[in-house]
Design a protein around this motif. Structure first.
Motif, PDB file in Angstrom:
ATOM      1  N   LEU A 280      39.278  39.264  38.021  1.00  0.00           N
ATOM      2  CA  LEU A 280      39.613  38.945  39.410  1.00  0.00           C
ATOM      3  C   LEU A 280      39.411  40.129  40.344  1.00  0.00           C
ATOM      4  N   ILE A 281      40.037  41.252  40.010  1.00  0.00           N
ATOM      5  CA  ILE A 281      40.079  42.407  40.904  1.00  0.00           C
ATOM      6  C   ILE A 281      39.890  43.669  40.088  1.00  0.00           C
ATOM      7  N   ALA A 294      37.484  42.722  45.197  1.00  0.00           N
ATOM      8  CA  ALA A 294      37.387  41.473  44.445  1.00  0.00           C
ATOM      9  C   ALA A 294      36.137  41.490  43.579  1.00  0.00           C
ATOM     10  N   HIS A 297      37.198  36.604  42.412  1.00  0.00           N
ATOM     11  CA  HIS A 297      38.485  36.111  42.889  1.00  0.00           C
ATOM     12  C   HIS A 297      38.278  34.746  43.557  1.00  0.00           C
TER      13      HIS A 297
END
Length: 331
Positions: A280-281, A294, A297
């Motif tokens: 995601l990150i 990101a 995401h």
């Protein structure tokens, strides 16, 4: 728990292992609910010999405080910490003259029934007394923690699965009240005793002996422990590839890296080969500058993010809470 999350976000995102999670929740539930009046052990005072066992050892000028879990049967009878079988093993294994520079105490001062492990609620209630003991010993520079109970209750912010068998022998700074001290975790001598067979000293004794030897050998050259106060609001949200490289090129090494991940399989640490697994990150920091961007995401997907991560991983010196986990995602 990631490098770059505050406590609330980290507990929501990645719950730590059971003992440490329980200890953290006990402390967060009501920080003021401490002392003997709220401790479940108080109702058993009539059944033990030494309620509220005092600190022992060198109380004049110790630079080390050795902390165990709770008094055992022999400690309760004699009113002195570490005089039972585990304590004898500890004192016999300490390097020559090391005991002279140590004070001795436990996370919990009253013996739990049947020598059981103290609960997080009991440890939290007794924390006010442990803090007072430390406040009265200004010469103490380091805490030698024996076993998982001191680790869980004095260092609750460690990442998941950081059990005593994994992190023993690694010093770390901790805050006790207004003071910052070194904390050095090692195995509990009772576990070392249990590992012994009829012939030989057992599989844990070499590690236990080595930890004690290295701790006291290096204690005098330990630097000053410091804890950086991290404010999540200081994280710079990066939105372009050029911006990411601009910050990374100015960072000092090593660079800390942290990933936030998700997948469709609940209750596990996501791996890239799992169903629905996503990175995601990504976050990176040199201690002064911290950026996050990101990767995949739900609200934003950056095609350049993986290239930036691989650039840092293979071109820079870097660190991570769980190196194996991070490498799983990038190799």
């Amino acid at each position: 728990m990631g490098f770059f999350l505050d406590d609330k976000a980290a507990l929501t995102e990645k719950p730590p292992q059971q003992g440490r999670r329980t200890a953290a929740r006990a402390a967060k539930a009501d920080p003021n609910a401490v002392g003997c009046d709220v401790c479940p052990l108080k109702k058993h005072w009539a059944d033990i010999d030494t309620p509220k066992m005092p600190i022992s050892g060198n109380l004049k000028d110790p630079d080390v405080l050795i902390i165990g879990e709770a008094p055992g049967e022999w400690e309760d009878r004699k009113g002195v910490a570490f005089v039972g079988d585990s304590g004898k093993l500890l004192r016999e294994t300490l390097p020559a003259r090391a005991a002279q520079r140590c004070a001795f105490q436990n996370v919990v001062r009253c013996r739990p029934q049947n020598n059981r492990t103290p609960t997080a609620a009991e440890a939290h209630a007794c924390s006010i007394h442990l803090r007072a003991d430390i406040d009265h010993l200004p010469s103490v520079r380091a805490i030698l923690g024996l076993g998982g109970v001191p680790l869980d209750n004095l260092v609750p912010e460690l990442p998941p699965k950081s059990t005593i068998t994994i992190v023993h022998g690694i010093k770390m700074p901790i805050a006790i009240g207004e003071r910052v001290l070194w904390f050095f975790p090692t195995l509990h001598p009772s576990a070392v005793l249990r590992s012994q067979g009829k012939f030989g000293e057992g599989r844990l004794m070499p590690s236990f002996r080595s930890d004690l030897r290295h701790f006291f050998r290096d204690l005098d050259i330990f630097g000053k422990p410091t804890i950086r106060k991290f404010n999540p609001e200081d994280v710079i949200i990066v939105r372009t590839e050029e911006e990411a490289y601009g910050y990374i090129d100015k960072m000092r090494h090593p660079i800390a890296i942290d990933f936030e991940t998700a997948c469709d399989i609940k209750g596990v640490a996501p791996k890239p080969y799992m169903i629905g697994a996503r990175l995601l990150i990504a976050s990176m920091s040199d201690g002064e500058t911290t950026i996050a961007f990101a990767v995949d995401h739900p609200e934003q997907h950056n095609d350049w993010a993986i290239d930036v991560i691989l650039h840092v991983v293979f071109k820079s010196s870097w660190i991570a809470h769980n190196l194996v986990y991070e490498l799983t995602w990038v190799i």
